[in-house]
Design an enzyme around this catalytic site. Structure first.
Site, short mmCIF file in Angstrom:
data_model
loop_
_atom_site.label_atom_id
_atom_site.label_comp_id
_atom_site.label_asym_id
_atom_site.label_seq_id
_atom_site.Cartn_x
_atom_site.Cartn_y
_atom_site.Cartn_z
N LYS A 45 0.86 -1.18 0.00
CA LYS A 45 0.00 0.00 0.00
C LYS A 45 0.90 1.23 0.00
O LYS A 45 1.59 1.50 0.98
CB LYS A 45 -0.92 0.01 1.21
CG LYS A 45 -1.92 1.17 1.19
CD LYS A 45 -2.79 1.16 2.43
CE LYS A 45 -3.85 2.25 2.33
NZ LYS A 45 -3.27 3.61 2.17
N PHE A 117 -1.60 0.64 -10.80
CA PHE A 117 -2.08 -0.62 -10.24
C PHE A 117 -3.39 -1.07 -10.86
O PHE A 117 -3.97 -2.07 -10.45
CB PHE A 117 -2.24 -0.53 -8.72
CG PHE A 117 -2.97 0.70 -8.22
CD1 PHE A 117 -4.30 0.93 -8.50
CD2 PHE A 117 -2.29 1.63 -7.47
CE1 PHE A 117 -4.96 2.04 -8.04
CE2 PHE A 117 -2.93 2.77 -7.00
CZ PHE A 117 -4.28 2.97 -7.28
N ARG A 187 -16.80 1.14 -3.87
CA ARG A 187 -16.17 0.38 -2.79
C ARG A 187 -16.56 -1.09 -2.91
O ARG A 187 -17.73 -1.41 -3.02
CB ARG A 187 -16.58 0.95 -1.43
CG ARG A 187 -15.63 0.54 -0.32
CD ARG A 187 -15.80 1.38 0.91
NE ARG A 187 -15.49 2.78 0.72
CZ ARG A 187 -14.27 3.30 0.71
NH1 ARG A 187 -13.22 2.50 0.87
NH2 ARG A 187 -14.07 4.58 0.54
#
Length: 277
Positions: A45, A117, A187
């Protein structure tokens, strides 16, 4: 006088151009303890600034254009990419200053990398897109463009060990992206973040004065969460931040560990001001 003439002529002043809406992005949920890593691609991350490239423009997650130098964006391939502008571990504050400067400083931007990513709307599952990202970066040959390193693990113990290594080196945690996931936005459980703490954002609504050794300084920020509930952040501040606290109305990020029985964040601690990128 101009406004008076407009009214007298029965004309209306042109409305200001509306801000471009934020681009749709995939947002991560929190990983549960003891998660099985086998179905996922795993990456570090990054503590960077998220940026979306649509083939012509580089934008922040808010939709605002990134004021990057022309040479930085001109070299990027035409394919849409999602990633992070990054300087290195522990350098978010420095990076934030660079990428928010309206007149970009070339010397500063030479140290910035764009690490991708995801490939928005690309076909196939995430495994296919991982391979496509590697090929895209290799073919482009742009020194400041890279693909976030993605790897696979099959054992929970190994995942814990890798997380510990990242944290020991100053990293934030790990991201887990389901290998079989199509391109998604919003999400989703297809993307998870694994960290020793959780984080969230809130809006500052009041400054509470300090006592004792903090007399005359900030004691705590009173913030309102996105669901309307209030919370006080009394720790995590530097001396400079207690002297000059985030202004009322600003967005801040805070860290916490789990939730109370009423659903409020436990052990909430100020992290940083959330820049309006």
């Amino acid at each position: 006088m101009t406004c008076l003439l407009i009214l007298l002529c029965g004309l209306s002043a042109p409305a200001p151009a509306s801000a471009e809406p934020p681009p749709p992005l995939l947002l991560a949920r929190e990983a549960t303890e003891g998660i099985d890593p086998a179905p996922y691609w795993i990456s570090e991350k990054l503590d960077g600034v998220r940026a979306l490239w649509d083939g012509q423009r580089l934008r922040f997650r808010s939709g605002r254009p990134v004021p990057a130098p022309a040479w930085f964006v001109r070299a990027l391939p035409a394919q849409a990419m999602d990633g992070e502008l990054w300087l290195g571990r522990g350098r978010f504050g420095e990076l934030s200053g660079i990428v928010r400067t309206e007149v970009p400083v070339d010397a500063d931007w030479r140290a910035v990398r764009y690490l991708i990513f995801e490939l928005p709307d690309a076909p196939g599952d995430f495994s296919a897109r991982v391979m496509a990202m590697r090929t895209l970066v290799d073919t482009a040959g742009v020194p400041w463009l890279g693909a976030v390193a993605q790897f696979r693990l099959v054992q929970r113990d190994t995942l814990s060990e890798r997380l510990a290594e990242v944290l020991a080196g100053g990293g934030e945690g790990l991201m887990l992206h389901r290998a079989d996931a199509p391109y998604l936005t919003g999400r989703s459980d297809a993307l998870l973040k694994l960290k020793p703490w959780q984080d969230a954002e809130a809006t500052v609504v009041a400054h509470r004065p300090g006592q004792g050794r903090f007399a005359g300084l900030l004691g705590a920020l009173e913030v309102v969460l996105d669901d309307g509930r209030r919370l006080r952040l009394g720790s995590g501040f530097s001396d400079a931040e207690r002297r000059h606290p985030p202004p009322i109305g600003s967005r801040v990020s805070f860290r916490y560990r789990g939730l109370t029985r009423t659903g409020l964040p436990r052990f909430a601690s100020f992290w940083r001001v959330r820049e309006p990128l």
